[in-house]
Design a protein around this motif. Structure first.
Motif, PDB file in Angstrom:
ATOM      1  N   ILE A  10       0.843  -1.206   0.000  1.00 30.10           N
ATOM      2  CA  ILE A  10       0.000   0.000   0.000  1.00 30.10           C
ATOM      3  C   ILE A  10       0.878   1.256   0.000  1.00 30.10           C
ATOM      4  O   ILE A  10       0.615   2.219  -0.731  1.00 30.10           O
ATOM      5  CB  ILE A  10      -0.946  -0.007   1.227  1.00 30.10           C
ATOM      6  CG1 ILE A  10      -2.012  -1.098   1.059  1.00 30.10           C
ATOM      7  CG2 ILE A  10      -1.611   1.353   1.422  1.00 30.10           C
ATOM      8  CD1 ILE A  10      -2.822  -1.368   2.309  1.00 30.10           C
ATOM      9  N   ALA A  11       1.930   1.251   0.825  1.00 32.38           N
ATOM     10  CA  ALA A  11       2.825   2.409   0.896  1.00 32.38           C
ATOM     11  C   ALA A  11       3.518   2.662  -0.441  1.00 32.38           C
ATOM     12  O   ALA A  11       3.674   3.807  -0.867  1.00 32.38           O
ATOM     13  CB  ALA A  11       3.861   2.203   2.000  1.00 32.38           C
ATOM     14  N   LEU A  12       3.922   1.577  -1.104  1.00 28.89           N
ATOM     15  CA  LEU A  12       4.558   1.721  -2.417  1.00 28.89           C
ATOM     16  C   LEU A  12       3.587   2.280  -3.445  1.00 28.89           C
ATOM     17  O   LEU A  12       3.932   3.169  -4.233  1.00 28.89           O
ATOM     18  CB  LEU A  12       5.088   0.350  -2.888  1.00 28.89           C
ATOM     19  CG  LEU A  12       6.399  -0.133  -2.250  1.00 28.89           C
ATOM     20  CD1 LEU A  12       6.612  -1.617  -2.549  1.00 28.89           C
ATOM     21  CD2 LEU A  12       7.578   0.700  -2.769  1.00 28.89           C
ATOM     22  N   ILE A  24       6.737   5.607   6.569  1.00 30.60           N
ATOM     23  CA  ILE A  24       5.509   5.854   5.806  1.00 30.60           C
ATOM     24  C   ILE A  24       4.913   7.176   6.293  1.00 30.60           C
ATOM     25  O   ILE A  24       4.705   7.347   7.495  1.00 30.60           O
ATOM     26  CB  ILE A  24       4.483   4.721   6.022  1.00 30.60           C
ATOM     27  CG1 ILE A  24       5.067   3.373   5.598  1.00 30.60           C
ATOM     28  CG2 ILE A  24       3.190   5.005   5.267  1.00 30.60           C
ATOM     29  CD1 ILE A  24       4.218   2.181   5.996  1.00 30.60           C
ATOM     30  N   PRO A  25       4.629   8.134   5.409  1.00 28.45           N
ATOM     31  CA  PRO A  25       4.009   9.390   5.852  1.00 28.45           C
ATOM     32  C   PRO A  25       2.581   9.142   6.343  1.00 28.45           C
ATOM     33  O   PRO A  25       1.821   8.391   5.722  1.00 28.45           O
ATOM     34  CB  PRO A  25       4.017  10.259   4.582  1.00 28.45           C
ATOM     35  CG  PRO A  25       4.099   9.287   3.456  1.00 28.45           C
ATOM     36  CD  PRO A  25       4.877   8.115   3.956  1.00 28.45           C
ATOM     37  N   VAL A  26       2.227   9.745   7.463  1.00 28.74           N
ATOM     38  CA  VAL A  26       0.895   9.587   8.041  1.00 28.74           C
ATOM     39  C   VAL A  26       0.186  10.935   8.008  1.00 28.74           C
ATOM     40  O   VAL A  26       0.711  11.929   8.504  1.00 28.74           O
ATOM     41  CB  VAL A  26       0.975   9.066   9.491  1.00 28.74           C
ATOM     42  CG1 VAL A  26      -0.418   8.967  10.103  1.00 28.74           C
ATOM     43  CG2 VAL A  26       1.665   7.709   9.535  1.00 28.74           C
ATOM     44  N   SER A 142      -5.266  23.524   5.771  1.00 26.58           N
ATOM     45  CA  SER A 142      -5.464  24.531   6.818  1.00 26.58           C
ATOM     46  C   SER A 142      -6.060  23.918   8.080  1.00 26.58           C
ATOM     47  O   SER A 142      -5.647  24.250   9.199  1.00 26.58           O
ATOM     48  CB  SER A 142      -6.386  25.650   6.313  1.00 26.58           C
ATOM     49  OG  SER A 142      -5.757  26.372   5.280  1.00 26.58           O
ATOM     50  N   MET A 143      -7.019  23.005   7.910  1.00 27.05           N
ATOM     51  CA  MET A 143      -7.639  22.376   9.074  1.00 27.05           C
ATOM     52  C   MET A 143      -6.639  21.489   9.808  1.00 27.05           C
ATOM     53  O   MET A 143      -6.603  21.442  11.039  1.00 27.05           O
ATOM     54  CB  MET A 143      -8.873  21.563   8.658  1.00 27.05           C
ATOM     55  CG  MET A 143     -10.014  22.399   8.099  1.00 27.05           C
ATOM     56  SD  MET A 143     -10.565  23.707   9.222  1.00 27.05           S
ATOM     57  CE  MET A 143     -11.368  22.748  10.495  1.00 27.05           C
ATOM     58  N   GLN A 144      -5.808  20.773   9.055  1.00 31.32           N
ATOM     59  CA  GLN A 144      -4.800  19.912   9.683  1.00 31.32           C
ATOM     60  C   GLN A 144      -3.744  20.734  10.413  1.00 31.32           C
ATOM     61  O   GLN A 144      -3.280  20.362  11.493  1.00 31.32           O
ATOM     62  CB  GLN A 144      -4.145  19.023   8.628  1.00 31.32           C
ATOM     63  CG  GLN A 144      -5.051  17.916   8.118  1.00 31.32           C
ATOM     64  CD  GLN A 144      -4.466  17.183   6.921  1.00 31.32           C
ATOM     65  OE1 GLN A 144      -3.323  17.403   6.550  1.00 31.32           O
ATOM     66  NE2 GLN A 144      -5.267  16.322   6.309  1.00 31.32           N
TER      67      GLN A 144
END
Length: 264
Positions: A10-12, A24-26, A142-144
């Protein structure tokens, strides 16, 4: 490769990252908006010029979009079940009873559809402006950045300014696809107008609440303040006006549980 082969795949595929070599970026996501439309125990939406508890006849809200005011500002599965199962059934029963008593429909005002038609007309007449996806992406960012898991007064104040800027941009969306059949671009543009309303309600309400409660973790006000903030925030689109609805603690049939901080 032995324990997490599908996670690596999935990450790839989606992040172009090989987790054997790099993290893995979250990115935070959301499927649930805490708060909601104020209702009574029958699912009737309440709040008119007559008072906080005055029902709007014929207007119901149930499930996770509603706020019956029977639990706190926490994301818990039991809260969702109560919203959906108990008050969903109560609303259904009330609707049936109301429909059986109603002999005929009230006449609609002559301008009943004008607001909805105007929203469509603006999009269909657009000749220039930004695309929906561009603004939606900036709303997410912006919300994050400003109303994430841990909040500060500075972040929230900046966030209110950012959301106000985005509100102006939403007014100038360009709809390139003007077709009448299965037009998903038009649906997304209409959803964007709703999305910015939710963003404004969240950011403005959070900035005003000087405490930590449930999912509202405010680093500058780390403690819960029942004396000043045991109340619901009501946000109004016109001018980002805020009002507050009291929380009623008087039990109807059983002894109430005193409010206390949630701990683990």
């Amino acid at each position: 490769m032995k324990r997490l082969p599908s996670i690596r795949e999935i990450a790839l595929k989606f992040a172009n990252v090989d987790c054997i070599k790099e993290p893995i970026p979250v990115v935070p996501t959301i499927h649930y908006q805490m708060g909601g439309i104020p209702t009574n125990i029958h699912g009737q939406v309440v709040g008119t010029a007559k008072g906080y508890d005055d029902p709007v006849n014929g207007f119901y809200a149930v499930g996770e979009c509603s706020c019956v005011s029977v639990h706190g500002a926490n994301r818990l599965g039991t809260n969702s079940l109560l919203d959906l199962v108990v008050f969903g059934r109560a609303a259904g029963n009330h609707i049936i009873k109301h429909a059986m008593e109603m002999k005929e429909h009230k006449p609609l005002p002559a301008d009943a559809a004008d607001f909805a038609l105007e929203r469509l007309s603006v999009l269909e007449k657009s000749t220039s402006g930004e695309y929906t996806q561009s603004i939606a992406g900036d709303i997410r960012a912006s919300m994050q950045a400003h109303a994430g898991v841990f909040r500060t007064s500075k972040l929230l104040e900046e966030g209110v300014g950012k959301v106000n800027e985005l509100t102006e941009r939403v007014k100038h969306v360009h709809l390139k696809d003007k077709s009448k059949v299965f037009n998903t671009a038009k649906v997304e543009a209409l959803e964007l107008a709703n999305l910015i309303e939710v963003a404004r309600a969240t950011m403005v309400s959070a900035e005003a609440r000087k405490e930590s409660r449930g999912a509202h973790a405010h680093s500058d006000f780390e403690n819960r303040d029942d004396e000043n903030w045991m109340r619901h925030t009501l946000w109004f689109s016109e001018g980002d006006r805020l009002d507050y609805k009291p929380v009623k603690m008087q039990p109807l049939t059983v002894e109430s549980v005193p409010p206390k901080a949630r701990t683990f």
